[in-house]
Design a protein around this motif. Structure first.
Motif, mmCIF file in Angstrom:
data_model
loop_
_atom_site.group_PDB
_atom_site.id
_atom_site.type_symbol
_atom_site.label_atom_id
_atom_site.label_comp_id
_atom_site.label_asym_id
_atom_site.label_seq_id
_atom_site.Cartn_x
_atom_site.Cartn_y
_atom_site.Cartn_z
ATOM 1 N N ALA A 101 0.847 -1.197 0.000
ATOM 2 C CA ALA A 101 0.000 0.000 0.000
ATOM 3 C C ALA A 101 0.874 1.235 0.000
ATOM 4 O O ALA A 101 1.892 1.291 0.700
ATOM 5 C CB ALA A 101 -0.887 0.010 1.241
ATOM 6 N N ASP A 102 0.505 2.229 -0.788
ATOM 7 C CA ASP A 102 1.320 3.443 -0.929
ATOM 8 C C ASP A 102 0.384 4.652 -1.098
ATOM 9 O O ASP A 102 -0.445 4.669 -2.015
ATOM 10 C CB ASP A 102 2.215 3.275 -2.165
ATOM 11 C CG ASP A 102 3.112 4.482 -2.420
ATOM 12 O OD1 ASP A 102 3.150 5.393 -1.583
ATOM 13 O OD2 ASP A 102 3.753 4.513 -3.489
ATOM 14 N N PHE A 103 0.506 5.633 -0.222
ATOM 15 C CA PHE A 103 -0.284 6.854 -0.358
ATOM 16 C C PHE A 103 0.046 7.557 -1.674
ATOM 17 O O PHE A 103 1.207 7.630 -2.074
ATOM 18 C CB PHE A 103 0.062 7.850 0.762
ATOM 19 C CG PHE A 103 -0.704 7.646 2.037
ATOM 20 C CD1 PHE A 103 -2.098 7.712 2.049
ATOM 21 C CD2 PHE A 103 -0.036 7.437 3.223
ATOM 22 C CE1 PHE A 103 -2.797 7.553 3.242
ATOM 23 C CE2 PHE A 103 -0.732 7.278 4.414
ATOM 24 C CZ PHE A 103 -2.116 7.336 4.422
ATOM 25 N N ASP A 104 -0.980 8.116 -2.305
ATOM 26 C CA ASP A 104 -0.760 8.903 -3.521
ATOM 27 C C ASP A 104 -0.315 10.307 -3.141
ATOM 28 O O ASP A 104 -0.934 10.943 -2.280
ATOM 29 C CB ASP A 104 -2.061 8.983 -4.319
ATOM 30 C CG ASP A 104 -2.581 7.594 -4.676
ATOM 31 O OD1 ASP A 104 -1.758 6.769 -5.126
ATOM 32 O OD2 ASP A 104 -3.782 7.331 -4.495
ATOM 33 N N LEU A 143 7.280 6.390 5.618
ATOM 34 C CA LEU A 143 6.069 6.929 6.236
ATOM 35 C C LEU A 143 4.827 6.563 5.440
ATOM 36 O O LEU A 143 3.766 6.368 5.999
ATOM 37 C CB LEU A 143 6.158 8.459 6.333
ATOM 38 C CG LEU A 143 7.053 9.051 7.411
ATOM 39 C CD1 LEU A 143 6.925 10.567 7.390
ATOM 40 C CD2 LEU A 143 6.694 8.516 8.780
ATOM 41 N N ASP A 144 4.930 6.484 4.121
ATOM 42 C CA ASP A 144 3.703 6.357 3.331
ATOM 43 C C ASP A 144 3.533 5.020 2.627
ATOM 44 O O ASP A 144 2.673 4.887 1.767
ATOM 45 C CB ASP A 144 3.594 7.521 2.337
ATOM 46 C CG ASP A 144 4.362 7.293 1.051
ATOM 47 O OD1 ASP A 144 5.447 6.695 1.105
ATOM 48 O OD2 ASP A 144 3.859 7.707 -0.004
ATOM 49 N N GLU A 145 4.336 4.041 2.996
ATOM 50 C CA GLU A 145 4.311 2.760 2.279
ATOM 51 C C GLU A 145 4.477 1.595 3.228
ATOM 52 O O GLU A 145 5.280 1.671 4.155
ATOM 53 C CB GLU A 145 5.552 2.680 1.391
ATOM 54 C CG GLU A 145 5.393 3.033 -0.028
ATOM 55 C CD GLU A 145 6.752 2.920 -0.694
ATOM 56 O OE1 GLU A 145 7.170 1.797 -1.000
ATOM 57 O OE2 GLU A 145 7.387 3.967 -0.875
ATOM 58 N N ASP A 175 -0.888 1.715 -11.468
ATOM 59 C CA ASP A 175 -2.170 2.344 -11.767
ATOM 60 C C ASP A 175 -2.431 3.506 -10.809
ATOM 61 O O ASP A 175 -3.523 3.692 -10.310
ATOM 62 C CB ASP A 175 -3.273 1.269 -11.631
ATOM 63 C CG ASP A 175 -4.618 1.769 -12.127
ATOM 64 O OD1 ASP A 175 -4.634 2.652 -12.996
ATOM 65 O OD2 ASP A 175 -5.651 1.291 -11.615
ATOM 66 N N LYS A 176 -1.380 4.278 -10.502
ATOM 67 C CA LYS A 176 -1.480 5.404 -9.581
ATOM 68 C C LYS A 176 -2.136 6.572 -10.277
ATOM 69 O O LYS A 176 -1.939 6.718 -11.462
ATOM 70 C CB LYS A 176 -0.068 5.814 -9.152
ATOM 71 C CG LYS A 176 0.278 5.300 -7.793
ATOM 72 C CD LYS A 176 1.623 5.787 -7.350
ATOM 73 C CE LYS A 176 1.811 5.494 -5.897
ATOM 74 N NZ LYS A 176 0.878 6.166 -4.988
ATOM 75 N N PRO A 177 -2.846 7.467 -9.584
ATOM 76 C CA PRO A 177 -3.260 7.368 -8.179
ATOM 77 C C PRO A 177 -4.534 6.553 -8.030
ATOM 78 O O PRO A 177 -5.207 6.263 -9.008
ATOM 79 C CB PRO A 177 -3.534 8.827 -7.822
ATOM 80 C CG PRO A 177 -3.977 9.459 -9.116
ATOM 81 C CD PRO A 177 -3.226 8.740 -10.199
HETATM 82 CA CA CA Z 1 3.561 7.502 -2.220
#
Ligand code: CA
Ligand code: TTP
Length: 356
Positions: free
Chosen positions: A7-10, A102-104, A156-158
């Protein structure tokens, strides 16, 4: 077989700023240092990326490409807080969580899948919860390995969800650019392209000897990754709640000198561990066991978080002295510190250089 989510924040920092300030929503936003002090872009909203703005680009260049972009100074405390919230949601889905930054994070959901839940369903729940509870979007990759799951989350971000079914790893990787693979940076990629290797399929077709000659020791590992094979486990990072040390005495004693010296030694050991883990805590705890095995603890809250041996020892001795009575014999002494000011599971410090 494992089932792993990545999981990774956009546009992490930029999305948090847009969420917190409605003025910024739907607009190009760059988070980072001032263009006057040679700052760089830490994160750019997708609206800003349309103008060619990218992370790690000088802020001056970014604002030349997109003059209407709003620049926001980073708020690292805020991002850490949001990160902890994401990790907490992940931990509710599985206890095997490995934060990467922090984001992954990676999440091993093999257990849940074994009891009948398809991994795609878990991923969908995760995305819904993050959006509902945090007001942010993440991209998720689902696969049978860490390497493929990470590549899948990026494709396939975001706000994407990419599921690579078991057995489809190689076919999934085949058409992708070689840079997508861990260990292939821009320089290596340029060299490989000159040899006519541009996709992972072309790379995967190379014989074993070629890998060893080209990449030396890491060759075999890289080859496996190109073939969609990766059996590295998700390594859990548990949040540490306390650091402590205790000793059972060879012989029960009520001797204040012996007991205080032991408390000192234990305090030093605790302090060393705290220092190594870069932790400081507000609560010092003393654990005591009497010769009849009665066990109890005493604790004190310090005015400031502590990690120094003398502070811990002073608190421990003070509590110990209050428990000494003629005839009272002790068989165990323990010292611990808890109430940390910074949870240990923050995997890395924000990259600070040039952002202020
Ligand atoms: Ca990110
Ligand atoms: P990334 O995941 O690389 O970037 P991102 O989340 O902004 O964008 P996306 O995933 O949608 O492509 O990095 C996560 C955060 O880490 C980012 O928001 C800011 C920080 N960061 C830096 O501080 N410096 C950097 O050079 C990079 C790449 C990221």
């Amino acid at each position: 077989m494992r089932h792993i989510l990545h999981a990774d924040f956009d546009a992490f920092y930029a999305s948090v700023e847009q969420r917190d300030d409605p003025e910024l929503r739907g607009k190009p936003v760059v988070v980072g240092g001032s263009p006057d002090s040679r700052g760089v872009v830490a994160s750019a909203s997708y609206e800003a990326r349309r103008f060619g703005v990218r992370s790690a680009m000088p802020m001056r260049t970014a604002l030349q490409r997109c003059p209407q972009a709003k620049r926001v100074r980073p708020r690292f405390d805020r991002y850490s807080q949001v990160s902890r919230q994401l990790m907490a949601i992940l931990r509710e889905l599985s206890d095997l969580v490995e934060p990467l930054s922090l984001d992954e994070a990676y999440l091993d959901v093999t257990g849940a899948v074994a009891s009948g839940r398809p991994p795609g369903e878990i991923a969908a729940e995760l995305r819904t919860r993050v959006r509902a509870e945090l007001g942010l979007t993440i991209s998720v990759g689902v696969a049978t390995s860490k390497s493929v799951a990470k590549i899948a989350s990026d494709i396939d971000k975001p706000n994407g969800l990419t599921i690579v079914p078991p057995g489809a790893e190689r076919a999934f990787l085949a058409p992708l650019a070689i840079e997508k693979l861990w260990g292939i940076g821009p320089k290596t990629a340029a060299r490989l392209r000159r040899e006519g290797i541009g996709t992972i399929a072309e790379l995967a077709a190379r014989p074993r000897e070629w890998w060893a000659a080209r990449f030396g020791k890491t060759g075999p590992h890289l080859r496996h990754l190109a073939l969609g094979e990766d059996d590295s486990p998700v390594v859990e990072h548990r949040e540490r709640k306390s650091v402590s040390a205790e000793t059972t005495l060879a012989e029960d004693t009520g001797d204040p000198g012996v007991l205080e010296e032991l408390a000192d030694r234990l305090s030093q050991s605790v302090a060393r561990h705290l220092e190594r883990a870069e932790l400081r805590g507000r609560t010092v705890k003393l654990k005591l066991r009497l010769s009849d095995f009665t066990t109890f603890t005493r604790q004190v809250t310090m005015p400031r978080p502590v990690d120094a041996p003398e502070d811990i020892a002073h608190a421990a001795r003070t509590m110990l002295r209050r428990e000494l009575q003629p005839g009272r014999q002790f068989r165990l002494v323990g010292v611990g510190v808890s109430g940390f000011e910074r949870p240990e599971d923050q995997p890395m410090q924000p990259r600070l250089a040039g952002f202020e």
